[in-house]
Design an enzyme around this catalytic site. Structure first.
Site, PDB file in Angstrom:
ATOM      1  N   LYS A   1     -59.843-118.284 -14.977  1.00 26.84           N
ATOM      2  CA  LYS A   1     -60.558-118.520 -13.716  1.00 26.84           C
ATOM      3  C   LYS A   1     -60.922-117.226 -12.994  1.00 26.84           C
ATOM      4  CE  LYS A   1     -59.763-122.786 -14.647  1.00 26.84           C
ATOM      5  NZ  LYS A   1     -60.779-123.569 -15.381  1.00 26.84           N
TER       6      LYS A   1
ATOM      7  N   TYR B   1     -54.800-136.409 -19.852  1.00 25.66           N
ATOM      8  CA  TYR B   1     -54.877-135.010 -19.425  1.00 25.66           C
ATOM      9  C   TYR B   1     -53.528-134.577 -18.868  1.00 25.66           C
ATOM     10  CZ  TYR B   1     -55.938-131.020 -16.421  1.00 25.66           C
ATOM     11  OH  TYR B   1     -55.916-129.805 -15.812  1.00 25.66           O
TER      12      TYR B   1
ATOM     13  N   TYR C   1     -53.814-127.017 -21.810  1.00 27.39           N
ATOM     14  CA  TYR C   1     -55.064-126.584 -22.437  1.00 27.39           C
ATOM     15  C   TYR C   1     -54.862-125.901 -23.784  1.00 27.39           C
ATOM     16  CZ  TYR C   1     -57.137-127.467 -17.860  1.00 27.39           C
ATOM     17  OH  TYR C   1     -57.553-128.054 -16.691  1.00 27.39           O
TER      18      TYR C   1
END
Length: 410
Positions: A79, A334, A360
């Site tokens: 990010k 998720y 992830y």
């Protein structure tokens, strides 16, 4: 041009440095490369009725780009690259002439993105409000200790960084409700000038630029590794595996590599690439919430947004054919760590000392290993006209290890 040879107009877009002055490192995963290639060869031999041809499978060299080592700020990850292009917009006076006083963002409870926004707020001398959605994903539902899950890992780090954490119940985040605007208005009523950064920064119009730039960084590192004789085969990374969450990381890579190849063609220095199949960016989806076509359209849209800003013709230069998403490893929810993903994380840690994250990179590593060991990469390469004794695969580590503490019971 910059030291990455980024062409105009891309090189002219303002950037606020949040990364180290040097690129995030790329290093080999030698033991994983050997074991995965051996597994693929064993499968080839087993599939061959005569037991012949055990060495037909190319050597797969697996490398890792350490985005988790890319920034000196808290919990380095992907990010920060996105935020480097967003910070100049944050610092710019708003329409009423006032300056931003508080950053507001959102994510799942163990969101990596919220940590990095909170860290940037601290560095800029701003306040931060982090909205964490209890109903997003399966991490909270699957844990045996909800209290620990909501207070450790990334949540603990966000609070250490001085951000205000607001937990939103599932009914507050329902499709027919917008929990964000009332919060922003409440901040305005209290004299703040808030700046909204959507989850993952992907819906922000600048969100794809960071990884478009990263494509040029990878290309420069390829040249350096090739000149040192450590990057074999084609001298480039033939396949790049990256996680797919909100979508702008892979979208930026698609746009960046498109611009890179287009620039090389215009400069006439792309001769050595003509005989090679096109480089493939393969993104492993992390959530089963939406079907793959939804995410493919989203990735194309984000790539075109970034592409137009950096000098591409978005409609003609970027298409659905550029997007390769794999949804076979999403698991049941998720943020929920399934046994297969845990096994992949354990394996990579034990053979090459690499620690991934449960949301992830674990799923991406699982997908990458399947592609290699099932022979899928070798078949894909062959079908597209490739004929090499060695292939180079790059895994982009997007960070997130700080969430592991919240998953201690799993």
């Amino acid at each position: 041009m910059s030291d990455l040879d980024i062409p105009s107009p891309f090189s002219e877009i303002p950037l606020y440095p949040l990364q180290y002055l040097h690129p995030s490192p790329i290093h080999p995963l030698p033991h994983l490369s050997t074991s995965a290639t051996d597994a693929a060869n064993t499968k080839d031999t087993t599939a061959n009725k005569d037991g012949q041809n055990p060495s037909s499978h190319p050597r797969i060299n697996i490398w890792c780009k350490r985005e988790d080592h890319g920034s000196p700020l808290a919990c380095s990850g992907n990010k920060y690259r996105k935020l480097e292009y967003i910070v100049p917009d944050i610092l710019r006076p708003q329409k009423d002439g006032r300056t931003v006083t508080i950053l507001v963002t959102e994510g799942a409870i163990q969101s990596n993105h919220t940590v990095q926004v909170a860290s940037v707020a601290a560095v800029l001398g701003l306040k931060a409000v982090v909205l964490l959605h209890k109903g997003t994903g399966g991490g909270l539902r699957s844990t045996t200790n909800p209290e620990v899950f909501q207070n450790t890992g990334n949540v603990q780090v966000v609070r250490m960084l001085g951000a205000e954490v607001r937990m939103l119940e599932p009914d507050e985040s329902a499709d027919d409700k917008d929990p964000v605007e009332p919060i922003l208005q409440g901040l305005r009523d209290n004299g703040h000038v808030p700046y909204w950064i959507p989850s993952g920064a992907s819906l922000h119009h600048l969100g794809g630029l960071g990884y478009a730039r990263c494509a040029f960084e990878i290309a420069k590192q390829e040249v350096e590794l090739s000149q040192r004789g450590t990057l074999k085969g084609s001298g480039r990374f033939d396949y790049i595996f990256v996680s797919f969450g909100s979508g702008s990381t892979v979208a930026g890579l698609i746009a960046g590599f498109k611009l890179l190849e287009k620039t090389r063609q215009q400069q006439g220095n792309n001769e050595e690439r003509k005989q090679l199949p096109k480089r493939q960016v393969i993104s492993i989806m992390s959530s089963p919430t939406k079907p793959k076509p939804y995410h493919e359209e989203r990735a194309v849209r984000f790539a075109r947004t970034a592409g137009e800003m950096i000098g591409l013709d978005p409609q003609n230069d970027i298409s659905l054919d550029d997007v390769r998403l794999d949804d076979r490893f999403v698991g049941s929810a998720y943020g929920q760590l399934d046994p297969e993903t845990k096994a992949a994380l354990d394996r990579v840690a034990r053979v090459d000392g690499l620690i991934g994250d449960p949301v992830y990179t674990g799923k991406t590593l699982r997908g990458l290993l399947h592609w290699v060991e099932s022979g899928e990469i070798a078949r894909d390469w062959s079908v597209r006209g490739g004929n090499s004794a060695e292939l180079n695969v790059l895994f982009i580590h997007t960070g997130g290890q700080s969430a592991l503490a919240a998953y201690s019971d799993i």
